[in-house]
Write a protein that holds these residues in place. Structure first.
Motif, PDB file in Angstrom:
ATOM      1  N   ASP A 140       0.239  -7.886 -12.069  1.00  0.00           N
ATOM      2  CA  ASP A 140       0.308  -6.940 -10.958  1.00  0.00           C
ATOM      3  C   ASP A 140      -0.481  -7.380  -9.725  1.00  0.00           C
ATOM      4  N   TYR A 141      -0.005  -8.383  -9.026  1.00  0.00           N
ATOM      5  CA  TYR A 141      -0.562  -8.687  -7.717  1.00  0.00           C
ATOM      6  C   TYR A 141       0.060  -7.718  -6.717  1.00  0.00           C
ATOM      7  N   THR A 142      -0.516  -7.664  -5.516  1.00  0.00           N
ATOM      8  CA  THR A 142      -0.082  -6.677  -4.525  1.00  0.00           C
ATOM      9  C   THR A 142       1.416  -6.701  -4.295  1.00  0.00           C
ATOM     10  N   TYR A 143       2.026  -7.879  -4.164  1.00  0.00           N
ATOM     11  CA  TYR A 143       3.448  -7.963  -3.831  1.00  0.00           C
ATOM     12  C   TYR A 143       4.321  -7.364  -4.929  1.00  0.00           C
ATOM     13  N   HIS A 144       4.003  -7.670  -6.187  1.00  0.00           N
ATOM     14  CA  HIS A 144       4.830  -7.212  -7.292  1.00  0.00           C
ATOM     15  C   HIS A 144       4.619  -5.728  -7.576  1.00  0.00           C
ATOM     16  N   HIS A 145       3.390  -5.293  -7.386  1.00  0.00           N
ATOM     17  CA  HIS A 145       3.096  -3.859  -7.499  1.00  0.00           C
ATOM     18  C   HIS A 145       3.902  -3.081  -6.451  1.00  0.00           C
ATOM     19  N   SER A 146       3.986  -3.603  -5.245  1.00  0.00           N
ATOM     20  CA  SER A 146       4.715  -2.921  -4.176  1.00  0.00           C
ATOM     21  C   SER A 146       6.193  -2.791  -4.503  1.00  0.00           C
ATOM     22  N   LEU A 147       6.765  -3.817  -5.129  1.00  0.00           N
ATOM     23  CA  LEU A 147       8.173  -3.740  -5.531  1.00  0.00           C
ATOM     24  C   LEU A 147       8.369  -2.659  -6.588  1.00  0.00           C
ATOM     25  N   SER A 148       7.511  -2.629  -7.596  1.00  0.00           N
ATOM     26  CA  SER A 148       7.621  -1.611  -8.646  1.00  0.00           C
ATOM     27  C   SER A 148       7.500  -0.206  -8.072  1.00  0.00           C
ATOM     28  N   VAL A 149       6.565  -0.017  -7.155  1.00  0.00           N
ATOM     29  CA  VAL A 149       6.378   1.296  -6.527  1.00  0.00           C
ATOM     30  C   VAL A 149       7.610   1.686  -5.721  1.00  0.00           C
ATOM     31  N   ALA A 150       8.185   0.737  -4.985  1.00  0.00           N
ATOM     32  CA  ALA A 150       9.378   1.032  -4.189  1.00  0.00           C
ATOM     33  C   ALA A 150      10.540   1.437  -5.079  1.00  0.00           C
ATOM     34  N   ILE A 151      10.743   0.733  -6.183  1.00  0.00           N
ATOM     35  CA  ILE A 151      11.824   1.067  -7.113  1.00  0.00           C
ATOM     36  C   ILE A 151      11.632   2.468  -7.670  1.00  0.00           C
ATOM     37  N   MET A 152      10.415   2.770  -8.124  1.00  0.00           N
ATOM     38  CA  MET A 152      10.137   4.090  -8.684  1.00  0.00           C
ATOM     39  C   MET A 152      10.289   5.174  -7.622  1.00  0.00           C
ATOM     40  N   ASP A 178       1.085  -1.094   0.385  1.00  0.00           N
ATOM     41  CA  ASP A 178      -0.190  -1.750   0.099  1.00  0.00           C
ATOM     42  C   ASP A 178      -0.394  -3.027   0.893  1.00  0.00           C
ATOM     43  N   ILE A 179       0.435  -3.269   1.899  1.00  0.00           N
ATOM     44  CA  ILE A 179       0.336  -4.525   2.629  1.00  0.00           C
ATOM     45  C   ILE A 179      -1.023  -4.676   3.317  1.00  0.00           C
ATOM     46  N   GLY A 180      -1.663  -3.542   3.615  1.00  0.00           N
ATOM     47  CA  GLY A 180      -2.987  -3.595   4.225  1.00  0.00           C
ATOM     48  C   GLY A 180      -4.039  -4.192   3.313  1.00  0.00           C
ATOM     49  N   LYS A 181      -3.760  -4.268   2.003  1.00  0.00           N
ATOM     50  CA  LYS A 181      -4.735  -4.833   1.057  1.00  0.00           C
ATOM     51  C   LYS A 181      -4.930  -6.329   1.258  1.00  0.00           C
TER      52      LYS A 181
END
Length: 371
Positions: A140-152, A178-181
């Motif tokens: 779960d790096y920021t980029y992959h977490h963001s994809l999972s959140v968008a899908i959900m 989370d791009i600000g992270k």
């Protein structure tokens, strides 16, 4: 769009044997070695690979050789779309960090195109419950977490009857929330111990970093920005950065809050092991009225699978069973098959009213996370 031919197959620990061949790449954090491990598609498992996955509590995702081929999950999102999404988020993040360039309209167009594809995929599979193991590709790096959140978030938005415009904005907000992270020092993001007050204050600013950058360039709608800014706000006013409460919080932010917490809880992080899906769902349910919007949580519960297909569960009658199929209307009561081959459709109250799932099997509890 054509349904993926390769489906995820979830195997018990004792079914993983040396020589089995990975059907697609999997990356996870090996806590014992303190390093990220990647097993590429085509890799033949060794004893060490199996030990690493077990120690890291990662479910082995897709295998070419499987003895449990009946317990399958139809992939909710095409793998190529997921890979393209990660590439687009990564490119945008690089530009976000480059003060001489910044995020461009081209970056946003690519993110918008990704959102369109995600909406089309999820809208075409309305009857499929989301398995968290299916939407995760990597640690779960920021980029992959963001994809999972968008899908959900898109799945929740569809369940709440959002039109295409709102789904587009919600999806973009999810991909960018989370791009600000990327402006937060990595040693703070991955710190294993408790954050100091100063470090926590830096983290609390990441939604504002993202929104201000996008606002200054007029690249996304104001509603999208408000979704990004408010995804850490809480219904009772205990969140950040502005301590908004109730309907003061933008509706996109309320959806992102649920998706963000669920994915964070079920993710393998350097400072803790992931929670199994059913426990993460119980946490979300417990936060209804205090942390989360009731209507959003109810929509979420209709779209997520507490017991992913292929997981081993304990039944109230003392038997152990494998989840074979989820019931969309009754996610807590799937179709299961016991080790003796007895089939129980727990959604059929006329036959199985007195049987319930009491939890995941102990040895399976934290292994149904990454696929």
């Amino acid at each position: 769009m054509r349904r993926e031919e390769v489906c995820l197959v979830y195997l018990r620990t004792n079914e993983l044997v040396p020589g089995m061949c990975m059907a697609r790449e999997i990356t996870f954090f090996d806590a014992s070695a303190g390093a990220v491990v990647t097993l590429k598609a085509g890799t033949k498992l060794t004893d060490m690979n199996i030990t690493q996955m077990n120690m890291s509590r990662v479910v082995a995702g897709a295998f070419i050789d499987s003895r449990n081929s009946e317990a399958r999950v139809i992939s909710s999102i095409n793998s190529q779309i997921k890979e393209n999404a990660i590439s687009n988020i990564h490119s945008l993040a690089d530009n976000f960090m480059d003060s001489s360039k910044g995020v461009t309209q081209s970056d946003i167009d690519a993110i918008g195109n990704t959102t369109e594809q995600l909406i089309d995929e999820l809208a075409s599979k309305k009857d499929i419950l989301i398995n968290i193991a299916d939407i995760k590709m990597y640690d779960d790096y920021t980029y992959h977490h963001s994809l999972s959140v968008a899908i959900m978030a898109i799945a929740i938005g569809l369940e709440m009857g959002y039109d295409r415009r709102k789904l587009d904005e919600l999806g973009v907000a999810g991909l960018l929330h989370d791009i600000g992270k990327v402006s937060v020092p990595i040693e703070i993001i991955n710190k294993k111990g408790r954050l100091t007050d100063e470090e926590y204050n830096v983290v609390r600013l990441h939604p504002i970093y993202a929104a201000e950058h996008l606002r200054a360039r007029k690249l996304v709608s104001e509603d999208c920005c408000l979704g990004i800014i408010g995804h850490h706000e809480r219904w009772d006013g205990s969140g950040y950065p502005m301590k908004l409460k109730g309907e003061e919080i933008h509706e996109y932010a309320r959806i992102l809050a649920v998706a963000d917490v669920y994915d964070a809880l079920t993710s393998n992080r350097p400072y803790r092991i992931p929670a199994p899906p059913n426990e993460a769902i119980e946490f979300i349910m417990g936060g209804m009225y205090s942390h989360f919007d009731e209507n959003v949580v109810k929509a979420f519960l209709r779209k997520v699978a507490p017991f992913p297909t292929g997981s081993r569960v304990k039944l109230s009658n003392g038997e152990t069973a494998t989840v074979m199929k989820n019931n969309n209307d009754q996610p807590l009561r799937p179709l299961v098959v016991t080790e003796e081959g007895i089939e129980y459709d727990l959604g059929d109250y006329t036959k199985n009213m007195n049987i319930v799932i009491t939890g995941l099997c102990d040895e399976e509890t934290a292994r149904l996370i990454h696929g």
